[in-house]
Motif scaffolding. Structure first.
Motif, PDB file in Angstrom:
ATOM      1  N   GLN A  51       2.551   6.286  -5.441  1.00 40.89           N
ATOM      2  CA  GLN A  51       2.247   6.302  -6.881  1.00 40.89           C
ATOM      3  C   GLN A  51       0.978   7.472  -6.776  1.00 40.89           C
ATOM      4  O   GLN A  51       0.928   8.323  -7.741  1.00 40.89           O
ATOM      5  N   SER A  52       0.043   7.328  -5.944  1.00 37.04           N
ATOM      6  CA  SER A  52      -0.919   8.159  -5.862  1.00 37.04           C
ATOM      7  C   SER A  52      -0.628   9.791  -5.679  1.00 37.04           C
ATOM      8  O   SER A  52      -1.286  10.648  -6.109  1.00 37.04           O
ATOM      9  N   TYR A  53       0.636  10.104  -4.953  1.00 40.78           N
ATOM     10  CA  TYR A  53       0.861  11.497  -5.012  1.00 40.78           C
ATOM     11  C   TYR A  53       1.830  11.759  -5.884  1.00 40.78           C
ATOM     12  O   TYR A  53       2.657  12.777  -5.887  1.00 40.78           O
ATOM     13  N   GLY A  54       2.259  11.083  -6.913  1.00 35.83           N
ATOM     14  CA  GLY A  54       2.795  11.562  -7.948  1.00 35.83           C
ATOM     15  C   GLY A  54       4.521  10.930  -7.991  1.00 35.83           C
ATOM     16  O   GLY A  54       5.307  11.627  -8.822  1.00 35.83           O
ATOM     17  N   CYS A  55       4.798  10.071  -7.187  1.00 37.86           N
ATOM     18  CA  CYS A  55       6.227   9.517  -7.272  1.00 37.86           C
ATOM     19  C   CYS A  55       6.694   8.833  -8.579  1.00 37.86           C
ATOM     20  O   CYS A  55       5.692   8.167  -9.148  1.00 37.86           O
ATOM     21  N   LEU A  79       0.870  -1.177   0.130  1.00 36.40           N
ATOM     22  CA  LEU A  79      -0.098  -0.027  -0.102  1.00 36.40           C
ATOM     23  C   LEU A  79       0.942   1.339   0.070  1.00 36.40           C
ATOM     24  O   LEU A  79       0.548   2.405  -0.476  1.00 36.40           O
ATOM     25  N   ALA A  80       1.747   1.067   0.748  1.00 37.10           N
ATOM     26  CA  ALA A  80       2.970   2.071   0.679  1.00 37.10           C
ATOM     27  C   ALA A  80       3.298   2.753  -0.856  1.00 37.10           C
ATOM     28  O   ALA A  80       3.580   4.054  -0.885  1.00 37.10           O
ATOM     29  N   HIS A  94      11.650   3.818  -1.988  1.00 37.40           N
ATOM     30  CA  HIS A  94      10.446   3.046  -1.385  1.00 37.40           C
ATOM     31  C   HIS A  94      10.907   1.391  -1.633  1.00 37.40           C
ATOM     32  O   HIS A  94      10.593   0.606  -0.715  1.00 37.40           O
ATOM     33  N   ARG A 135       1.690   2.004  -3.528  1.00 36.43           N
ATOM     34  CA  ARG A 135       0.574   2.616  -4.253  1.00 36.43           C
ATOM     35  C   ARG A 135       0.126   3.770  -3.741  1.00 36.43           C
ATOM     36  O   ARG A 135      -0.274   4.880  -4.517  1.00 36.43           O
ATOM     37  N   ALA A 136       0.409   4.466  -2.470  1.00 34.46           N
ATOM     38  CA  ALA A 136       0.367   5.579  -1.976  1.00 34.46           C
ATOM     39  C   ALA A 136       1.090   6.465  -2.715  1.00 34.46           C
ATOM     40  O   ALA A 136       0.885   7.694  -3.147  1.00 34.46           O
TER      41      ALA A 136
END
Lengths: 284, 266
Positions: free
Chosen positions: A179-183, A173-174, A192, A176-177
């Motif tokens: 990715q969600s804020y644009g990494c 999930l870390a 990560h 995915r998170a």
């Protein structure tokens, strides 16, 4: 808790402590001897003293002399240099390249992933020593060839391990998170994924150093690694092979040095694994 | 004005799998909350990931400010995605547990606001922490040292640090106890009042979702079975799946509402 269980646990703990000591002492001795031999050896390792041929261990020559009257202690010390060079250099190179391939494969498309991992599977399909022999025969004899051959030998293992571990971390999930804020994929890999897989790779790295030293000795033993008069534990064992029945003492020092180093670095992998597991449990 | 619009979204994880999301459309307006509710496996989270740009739909389009999210170049998509942030169900799992809180909140800034100095970024992180009701000293703590509620507040701070226009809350209160759940819902309400951002609020507990939403979309086996404003869904449920969710949440609805109201009064 029953007394028997306590006794068993304490015996296991004592066993672990002994293996820790062995691992640390043997690997430290190998590295220290290698460093010391760069600046000092009791005798010139290549200087021949024919009257001293096959001299038995004495105060002046603690491990005796070989068939050319060269001091075995000095040669054993100097032989730690190619062992460490191949052990640390080749493994670091192979580990770095292999881990990068494994991590990059998980970042790419399915096609790229399939292509990279099938190449790795192809390399893995060759028996290690055969692959190393083949590479040395193609590239020519010597330390550099041995170094590259050992790198190629350890590379697929690291690629496979890092690939599998990265796949697991990428599912987290870390990530995915992130990715969600644009990494970006590169940032995800570096910030990560790599920190999560580094400890497992470190354990493998230590174990691979022992294996690499053994492979270097095997190549030198077969005459494809370090070339005489330069000293290598494999070359020394190979040279002593002819005289081992009449003069067994000339094989003892390089044999023991090789055994100690390989044992030390292999056990160091277990020690690092134990330490990291304990730290992980403690953090959890 | 619509901020986020999903048009006929269809998604299957593979060719042989059943559709995880089947022809879903909705419009989310600025400052409004769309609640997506459904049982486990109904496709809510998949839909959330699609509208957030993390998964590409098999068919259909997602528009953000009138621009098709999946027709943009990778760089433009990343810039658009800056305005759509996620809050996940497992707060600790959604961050690097060994990282310090400051590092966690600062990472989106490191990506998008590289022109800011470290000091400015740290100051912004402290502001964010205070905004979500945490002491700024928490900044030097590691994520695993925090409680579930604190972790979720840190996750909210991280989501807010880029001033998003849409927040996708994917079951963000499911892992928390009822009291902390109500505090987080209250916080999200306050944030919406302050910055007028839109929420896509996902949950399987219709009570919590109803507390937050202006409109509710009920999903069942990947399809939308009911879609309308909150009151019409709560008072006049038509589909059996909605009725089941309401029945299951019957007690929680009163409890959560009660706690939420009492916290709001304070």
């Amino acid at each position: 808790m029953s007394t028997n269980t306590q006794k068993t646990r304490s015996r296991i703990r004592r066993g672990h402590r002994i293996s820790w000591y062995i691992a640390v002492v043997f690997s430290a001795i190998t590295v220290i001897v290698c460093l010391v031999s760069l600046v000092w050896t009791p005798y010139d390792p290549s200087a021949m003293d024919l009257p001293m041929r096959f001299a038995l261990p004495s105060w002046s020559h603690p491990f005796g002399c070989d068939q050319f009257g060269r001091d075995i202690l000095s040669r054993t010390m100097v032989a730690a240099q190619p062992a460490c060079a191949v052990g640390f250099g080749a493994v670091s190179l192979g580990a770095l390249a292999g881990s990068a391939i494994g991590v990059i494969a998980t970042m790419g498309s399915r096609v790229m992933r399939a292509v990279l991992m099938r190449i790795i599977d192809g390399i893995m399909a060759f028996p290690g020593i055969m692959l190393a022999l083949m590479l040395v025969l193609v590239m020519g004899r010597g330390l550099l060839s041995a170094l590259i051959a050992v790198s190629v030998f350890v590379l697929p293992t690291f690629a496979r391990i890092s690939y599998q571990l990265s796949l697991d971390v990428n599912q987290s999930l870390a990530v995915r998170a992130a990715q969600s804020y644009g990494c970006s994929p590169v940032r995800i890999a570096l910030c990560h994924v790599v920190p999560h897989i580094a400890s497992a790779l470190l354990v493998q790295l230590s174990a691979a150093i022992g294996t690499a030293m053994l492979l270097e000795a095997a190549l030198s033993f077969l005459g494809l690694g370090i070339q005489p008069p330069l000293a290598s534990w494999g070359t020394m064992l190979s040279e002593s092979f002819t005289y081992v029945i009449l003069h067994p003492h000339i094989a003892v020092a390089p044999g023991c040095a090789l055994l100690g180093s390989v044992l030390g670095f292999n056990m160091l992998g277990d020690v690092i694994s134990d330490v990291l597991t304990q730290r992980g449990n403690h953090a959890a | 004005m619509s901020t986020l619009e999903a048009r006929h979204i269809t998604f299957a994880y593979s060719k042989h799998d059943a559709l995880a999301v089947d022809d879903v459309s909705f419009v989310l307006e600025q400052g409004k909350t769309l609640g997506i509710v459904g049982a486990s496996g109904s496709g809510k989270s998949t839909l959330a990931q699609i509208v957030g740009g993390l998964l590409k739909p098999t068919q259909g389009q997602v528009f953000f400010d009138g621009r098709d999210l999946f027709a943009q170049s990778a760089k433009e998509k990343r810039l658009l995605r800056r305005s759509i942030q996620f809050i996940f169900q497992d707060p600790l799992g959604s961050m690097e547990a060994r990282w310090k809180v400051g590092q966690i909140i600062r990472e989106p800034l490191d990506i998008y606001e590289s022109h800011m100095t470290t000091h400015e970024r740290d100051a912004l992180c402290c502001d964010m922490l205070e905004r979500v009701g945490l002491d700024s000293q928490v900044i030097s703590k590691r994520a695993y040292e925090l409680s579930g509620g604190q972790c979720q507040r840190v996750a909210i701070a991280r989501a807010l640090v880029l001033n998003p226009r849409v927040l996708i809350c994917d079951e963000c209160t499911s892992a928390l106890d009822v009291l902390v759940q109500a505090q987080i819902l209250n916080l999200l309400h306050d944030i919406q009042d302050e910055v007028a951002c839109s929420y896509v609020f996902i949950g399987h507990n219709i009570a919590a979702v109803a507390n937050m939403s202006h409109d509710i979309l009920v999903m069942h086996k990947g399809s939308v079975v009911e879609h309308g404003d909150r009151n019409s869904i709560l008072m006049n449920a038509q589909h059996a799946a909605t009725k089941d969710l309401l029945k299951a949440a019957g007690v929680q609805l009163t409890e959560t509402k009660g706690i939420y109201d009492s916290i709001k009064q304070h």
